[in-house]
Write an enzyme that holds these catalytic residues in place. Structure first.
Site, PDB file in Angstrom:
ATOM      1  N   HIS A 216      34.435  39.361  42.099  1.00 31.71           N
ATOM      2  CA  HIS A 216      33.619  40.153  41.168  1.00 31.71           C
ATOM      3  C   HIS A 216      34.320  41.499  40.873  1.00 31.71           C
ATOM      4  O   HIS A 216      34.478  41.872  39.711  1.00 31.71           O
ATOM      5  CB  HIS A 216      32.243  40.387  41.823  1.00 31.71           C
ATOM      6  CG  HIS A 216      31.311  41.285  41.083  1.00 31.71           C
ATOM      7  ND1 HIS A 216      30.195  40.805  40.430  1.00 31.71           N
ATOM      8  CD2 HIS A 216      31.292  42.631  40.883  1.00 31.71           C
ATOM      9  CE1 HIS A 216      29.543  41.818  39.885  1.00 31.71           C
ATOM     10  NE2 HIS A 216      30.190  42.932  40.138  1.00 31.71           N
ATOM     11  N   GLU A 217      34.752  42.179  41.928  1.00 33.37           N
ATOM     12  CA  GLU A 217      35.381  43.499  41.723  1.00 33.37           C
ATOM     13  C   GLU A 217      36.692  43.365  40.947  1.00 33.37           C
ATOM     14  O   GLU A 217      36.977  44.175  40.060  1.00 33.37           O
ATOM     15  CB  GLU A 217      35.634  44.209  43.067  1.00 33.37           C
ATOM     16  CG  GLU A 217      34.362  44.558  43.859  1.00 33.37           C
ATOM     17  CD  GLU A 217      33.341  45.388  43.081  1.00 33.37           C
ATOM     18  OE1 GLU A 217      33.727  46.128  42.165  1.00 33.37           O
ATOM     19  OE2 GLU A 217      32.142  45.270  43.384  1.00 33.37           O
TER      20      GLU A 217
HETATM   21 ZN   LIG Z   1      29.809  44.908  39.554  1.00 33.83          ZN
END
Ligand SMILES: [Zn+2]
Ligand SMILES: [Zn+2]
Length: 295
Positions: A214-215
């Site tokens: 996600h990051e």
């Molecule tokens: Zn986020």
């Protein structure tokens, strides 16, 4: 054959060709096919990210217009920077995260030598009421990672065993990323209840894989997803993280591929095999379903 009859034969052939042509269905794209496996988002409850944070839907066109980080010749490696004192199980999870991210982004991924927690000055830390030490996530991005980004790195992500906070008024954050600099950080701290053991290993590994991809997804310019259940959905707490898939939805995959230009099917098969090997069964069956829709 008289010309009149010849013309009517010709018209018949044209008619047949026209029907054949118009009946031929346009082949669906990879994204249109796997979109059948996207699961709609449920209405957010007050504890969930979308309830309070009103974010804009980032369309594929919005994403394409963005000025963003892209891999280039000699600048195409994902680096992971472990920061802290890690035990054997934590080191094993970082190694598995490396293997996963290499498949997820289809980019070579390397782990840098571990840095010690002594790198954090007092001004970048705080102690919570439960005596728990937290580190300011922004400090890690600006003062630890940016200066250490290797020349051949497209992105650099720190992994810490310390809990993180983004701003004084916030309790904690799982991770933080910068769109402009291609750096980010993920904390393992909250993924297991105090102690990483063989019995909570897989559950916390799944969380680490989700938050780290996600990051890095943010570093490549992808905003929080409002399209479907997706690894790019914003998250407020672990229950919410657990309810999100590690699978990126069809739209987020399309965004990622437009930047990284990998072979979608190869990526999907590699991810499926990874999930199978690690006994991450729900993600394995989701990848299997994607493959079925491609047939
Ligand atoms: Zn986020
Ligand atoms: Zn998505």
């Amino acid at each position: 054959m008289n010309p009149g009859k010849f013309n009517s034969y010709l018209s018949l052939i044209y008619l047949v060709l026209f029907f054949l042509f118009s009946c031929q269905k346009k082949e669906m794209t990879y994204y249109e096919k796997i979109a059948f496996n996207d699961i709609a988002l449920k209405n957010a409850t007050p504890e969930e990210w979308r309830y309070n944070k009103k974010e804009n839907f980032q369309t594929f066109q919005d994403f394409q217009k963005l000025k963003k980080i892209k891999p280039a010749e000699g600048k195409n490696i994902i680096y992971l920077q472990p920061i802290g004192e890690f035990n054997i199980l934590q080191k094993k999870q970082i190694e598995l995260a490396k293997q996963y991210l290499a498949k997820y982004f289809q980019l070579e991924t390397k782990i840098l030598p571990t840095l010690s927690n002594t790198i954090f000055p007092k001004s970048a830390k705080r102690i919570r009421s439960n005596n728990q030490e937290q580190v300011l996530a922004r400090y890690i991005l600006d003062s630890v990672l940016i200066t250490r980004k290797p020349k051949d790195a497209v992105v650099l992500m720190g992994i810490t065993e310390k809990d993180l906070f983004p701003r004084p008024e916030w309790n904690y954050v799982f991770g933080l990323a910068s769109y402009e600099n291609g750096v980010g950080v993920t904390s393992m701290f909250r993924f297991y209840d105090g102690n990483l053991t063989e019995s909570n290993f897989n559950k916390s590994l799944e969380r680490l894989l989700k938050i780290s991809s996600h990051e890095i997804g943010h570093m490549f310019g992808i905003s929080h997803c409002l399209n479907a259940n997706c690894v790019m959905n914003g998250t407020n707490n672990l229950t919410e993280t657990d309810s999100h898939f590690a699978r990126a939805c069809s739209l987020c995959q399309q965004k990622l591929n437009s930047t990284l230009k990998y072979d979608n099917q190869k990526r999907l098969i590699e991810l499926r095999d990874f999930f199978e090997k690690q006994n991450l069964n729900r993600e394995f069956s989701r990848a299997e379903t994607d493959l079925k829709f491609l047939k």
